[in-house]
Design an enzyme around this catalytic site. Structure first.
Site, PDB file in Angstrom:
ATOM      1  N   SER A  22      17.420   2.587 -12.870  1.00 57.75           N
ATOM      2  CA  SER A  22      15.942   1.547 -12.900  1.00 57.75           C
ATOM      3  C   SER A  22      15.106   2.189 -14.481  1.00 57.75           C
ATOM      4  CB  SER A  22      15.300   0.975 -11.450  1.00 57.75           C
ATOM      5  OG  SER A  22      14.788   2.026 -11.232  1.00 57.75           O
ATOM      6  N   ASN A 109      10.896   6.288  -1.535  1.00 59.35           N
ATOM      7  CA  ASN A 109      10.482   4.773  -0.785  1.00 59.35           C
ATOM      8  C   ASN A 109       9.352   4.070  -0.681  1.00 59.35           C
ATOM      9  OD1 ASN A 109      12.819   5.275  -0.038  1.00 59.35           O
ATOM     10  ND2 ASN A 109      13.562   4.944   1.855  1.00 59.35           N
ATOM     11  N   THR A 154      -5.382 -42.302 -16.268  1.00 55.67           N
ATOM     12  CA  THR A 154      -4.714 -42.273 -15.169  1.00 55.67           C
ATOM     13  C   THR A 154      -3.587 -42.689 -15.236  1.00 55.67           C
ATOM     14  OG1 THR A 154      -4.944 -44.292 -13.941  1.00 55.67           O
ATOM     15  CG2 THR A 154      -6.797 -42.395 -13.900  1.00 55.67           C
ATOM     16  N   HIS A 155      -2.552 -42.363 -15.038  1.00 49.71           N
ATOM     17  CA  HIS A 155      -1.297 -42.702 -15.427  1.00 49.71           C
ATOM     18  C   HIS A 155      -0.563 -43.108 -16.904  1.00 49.71           C
ATOM     19  CE1 HIS A 155      -0.990 -44.760 -10.932  1.00 49.71           C
ATOM     20  NE2 HIS A 155      -2.652 -44.850 -10.867  1.00 49.71           N
ATOM     21  N   ASN A 284       3.973 -29.542 -36.160  1.00 48.82           N
ATOM     22  CA  ASN A 284       4.540 -29.249 -35.035  1.00 48.82           C
ATOM     23  C   ASN A 284       3.778 -28.377 -34.782  1.00 48.82           C
ATOM     24  OD1 ASN A 284       6.428 -30.876 -35.551  1.00 48.82           O
ATOM     25  ND2 ASN A 284       8.613 -28.939 -36.505  1.00 48.82           N
ATOM     26  N   GLU A 289       4.181 -25.696 -27.519  1.00 49.95           N
ATOM     27  CA  GLU A 289       5.916 -25.642 -26.968  1.00 49.95           C
ATOM     28  C   GLU A 289       6.186 -25.122 -25.780  1.00 49.95           C
ATOM     29  OE1 GLU A 289       7.246 -30.563 -29.327  1.00 49.95           O
ATOM     30  OE2 GLU A 289       7.065 -27.843 -30.201  1.00 49.95           O
ATOM     31  N   TYR A 316      13.294  -0.357   3.611  1.00 44.47           N
ATOM     32  CA  TYR A 316      13.652  -0.318   2.108  1.00 44.47           C
ATOM     33  C   TYR A 316      15.688  -0.508   1.786  1.00 44.47           C
ATOM     34  CZ  TYR A 316      14.311   1.226  -2.558  1.00 44.47           C
ATOM     35  OH  TYR A 316      14.812   1.205  -3.570  1.00 44.47           O
ATOM     36  N   GLN A 321      14.287  -2.854  -5.751  1.00 42.12           N
ATOM     37  CA  GLN A 321      14.422  -2.375  -7.315  1.00 42.12           C
ATOM     38  C   GLN A 321      14.479  -3.582  -8.032  1.00 42.12           C
ATOM     39  OE1 GLN A 321      17.076   1.490  -8.088  1.00 42.12           O
ATOM     40  NE2 GLN A 321      17.317   0.087  -9.929  1.00 42.12           N
ATOM     41  N   LYS A 324      10.728  -5.567  -9.502  1.00 47.22           N
ATOM     42  CA  LYS A 324       9.976  -5.072 -10.348  1.00 47.22           C
ATOM     43  C   LYS A 324      10.322  -6.112 -12.018  1.00 47.22           C
ATOM     44  CE  LYS A 324      11.575  -0.624  -9.410  1.00 47.22           C
ATOM     45  NZ  LYS A 324      11.531   0.364 -10.037  1.00 47.22           N
TER      46      LYS A 324
HETATM   47  N1  ARG Z   1      14.345   3.276  -7.362  1.00 47.56           N
HETATM   48  C1  ARG Z   1      14.233   2.644  -6.683  1.00 47.56           C
HETATM   49  C2  ARG Z   1      13.173   1.204  -6.993  1.00 47.56           C
HETATM   50  O1  ARG Z   1      12.916   1.439  -7.202  1.00 47.56           O
HETATM   51  C3  ARG Z   1      12.903   3.210  -5.713  1.00 47.56           C
HETATM   52  C4  ARG Z   1      13.862   4.694  -5.708  1.00 47.56           C
HETATM   53  C5  ARG Z   1      14.549   4.845  -3.848  1.00 47.56           C
HETATM   54  N2  ARG Z   1      16.105   4.352  -3.644  1.00 47.56           N
HETATM   55  C6  ARG Z   1      16.169   5.408  -2.709  1.00 47.56           C
HETATM   56  N3  ARG Z   1      17.948   5.517  -2.608  1.00 47.56           N
HETATM   57  N4  ARG Z   1      15.784   4.955  -1.872  1.00 47.56           N
HETATM   58  O2  ARG Z   1      13.602   1.037  -5.510  1.00 47.56           O
END
Ligand code: ARG
Length: 456
Positions: A22, A109, A154-155, A284, A289, A316, A321, A324
């Site tokens: 990640s 976690n 309106t409309h 434009n 847009e 978890y 992951q 994010k």
């Molecule tokens: N890189 C992981 C995440 O973004 C966090 C690590 C947790 N990994 C794990 N094997 N318990 O969520």
């Protein structure tokens, strides 16, 4: 053998390693990871789980890493999976064995949940500042045209005259609600999960509330399993971002319509428009847009997150992951859109004469005629019918409503007097709407909002 694999007999397959890392999205979390780690280190010291010297050594190393981050020279390596292991490895390189104590009573976690929450909190603060800036741009533009009337719709059909400032204030109100929605998201985000460990808490004598107060977070987790599972805050953030993007899209669309030659109410500045590769005359509104287009992607990010969460068992799971990137993308997109809309709004050229000309269409005053009769005691529904008949007569005879003679008007209601013709004035029509929140109050509201210091 790379990290965390002493129980295994094989190295991680390189393709798999590249797949599970990640570090790309985690590059956004480095500052949060260092801040969280520093607070954790101080907590471990306060609870005598590490010595003062060890804590000082760790804190010094983390400070050095922060400096590397500040000048952009901290590189994350995919070999160490994520930001958490990267920071730990770099710290070990800098300060030696004491670095190996930092992960006491902590799991990645709860660590990633903390980092993500700190990151989203900072995003919210940035977005809220940008919302205020756009609100100020709307107020400044409204203040430049305090008495300008335009047709309200309106409309997408002409309805009644309103003040231009009233229309801009409508968007101001949407943004006020967005601000509040982000503040609510801030409360659900600013909850410290550190101390949940992997999911059960810890047998060591930790005190998560110390970390909460040092990181200036609003509260501490109540259930360690929930603490590592919960991504509701990301959903709250993306919901607020989606609605805010939707409002920006509505603002964009409204401005685009106003800017058409057919409406002619505003002109976008040259600095905010683009040309055609083929048609030399074209101007434009591409920037707005794109704002309108990006609203779809932001709502897509909300759905993206909810789909990731919906099938997850308690605890978890690595799927988390994937929560994010949608948040990071939505944050970047919304902050750009807010800034662009402020620049575009500041530069709009308002075509007052054209607005007034269209707002002077006599049919826009039909409701004023209805209320004229209501004041004279006619039941509203009957007054509405009388004016509807007058409108029909004018249309059928090809005259304007304001051109009907008094005798013709009196055929619909004997209560009409000469003063009825004064009503065919859009400025007067807008100025008469003094009911709470009505268009006549817009200028005063602009002044009050401009004077209110928390807008600045
Ligand atoms: N890189 C992981 C995440 O973004 C966090 C690590 C947790 N990994 C794990 N094997 N318990 O969520």
């Amino acid at each position: 053998m790379p990290v965390l694999r002493k129980a295994y007999s094989q190295a991680l397959d390189p393709l798999v390693a590249n797949f599970i890392t990640s570090i790309k999205e985690d590059s956004e979390l480095v500052a949060a990871d260092l801040a969280g780690s520093l607070a954790h280190c101080r907590m471990l010291e306060a609870r005598a789980l590490i010595t003062h010297e060890q804590a000082a050594n760790i804190a010094g190393g983390l400070k050095q890493l922060s400096e590397l981050v500040a000048n952009g020279s901290l590189e994350l390596s995919a070999e160490f999976e994520d930001v958490h292991m990267n920071v730990e490895k770099q710290l070990e390189k800098l300060i030696g064995e004491d670095a190996l104590r930092l992960h006491t009573a902590r799991s990645r976690n709860d660590q990633v949940a903390l980092d993500f929450r700190l990151y989203v909190t900072a995003c919210i603060d940035t977005i809220c500042g940008l919302i205020r800036a756009l609100q100020n741009a709307l107020l400044n533009k409204a203040a430049q045209y305090p008495e300008t009337v335009m047709p309200g719709y309106t409309h997408l059909q002409r309805a009644q005259p309103v003040l231009f400032s009233h229309a801009l204030l409508a968007f101001f109100q949407m943004l006020d609600r967005d601000f509040e929605r982000f503040q609510h998201a801030r409360l659900t985000t600013s909850v410290n999960p550190l101390g949940a460990g992997a999911q059960a808490g810890s047998a060591l004598d930790i005190d998560p509330s110390l970390v909460t107060s040092w990181l200036k977070m609003a509260s501490t987790f109540k259930n360690s399993i929930d603490a590592v599972t919960d991504r509701d805050f990301a959903a709250d953030f993306l919901m607020a971002a989606s609605l805010c993007s939707t409002h920006l899209s509505q603002l964009s669309e409204t401005l685009i319509v106003w800017n058409t030659s057919e409406f002619g109410f505003i002109k976008f500045a040259d600095s905010c428009t683009t040309s055609s590769s083929l048609m030399p005359q074209k101007k434009n509104p591409d920037p707005v847009e794109i704002v309108r287009g990006k609203a779809g992607s932001t709502t897509g990010e909300l759905v993206n997150l909810l789909m990731t969460l919906k099938g997850l068992p308690l605890g978890y799971n690595r799927d988390l992951q994937e929560t994010k990137p949608p948040v990071i993308r939505a944050f970047k997109s919304l902050s750009e859109c807010l800034q662009v809309m402020a620049v575009v709004t500041e530069a709009i050229q308002v075509q007052q004469a054209r607005m007034r000309e269209v707002a002077s269409d006599p049919e826009l005053m039909a409701t004023d005629l209805v209320e004229y009769l209501v004041v004279k005691g006619v039941p509203f529904r009957l007054a509405h019918e009388a004016i509807a008949q007058a409108v029909r007569q004018a249309r059928e005879s090809g005259t304007a409503l304001s051109e009907l003679t008094l005798a013709e008007l009196r055929a619909h209601s004997s209560l009409f007097e000469d003063d009825v013709y004064d009503l065919f004035d859009p400025v007067r029509s807008a100025a008469a709407k003094t009911s709470p929140g009505g268009t006549a109050n817009a200028d005063k509201q602009v002044q009050i909002a401009l004077e209110s210091s928390d807008r600045l």
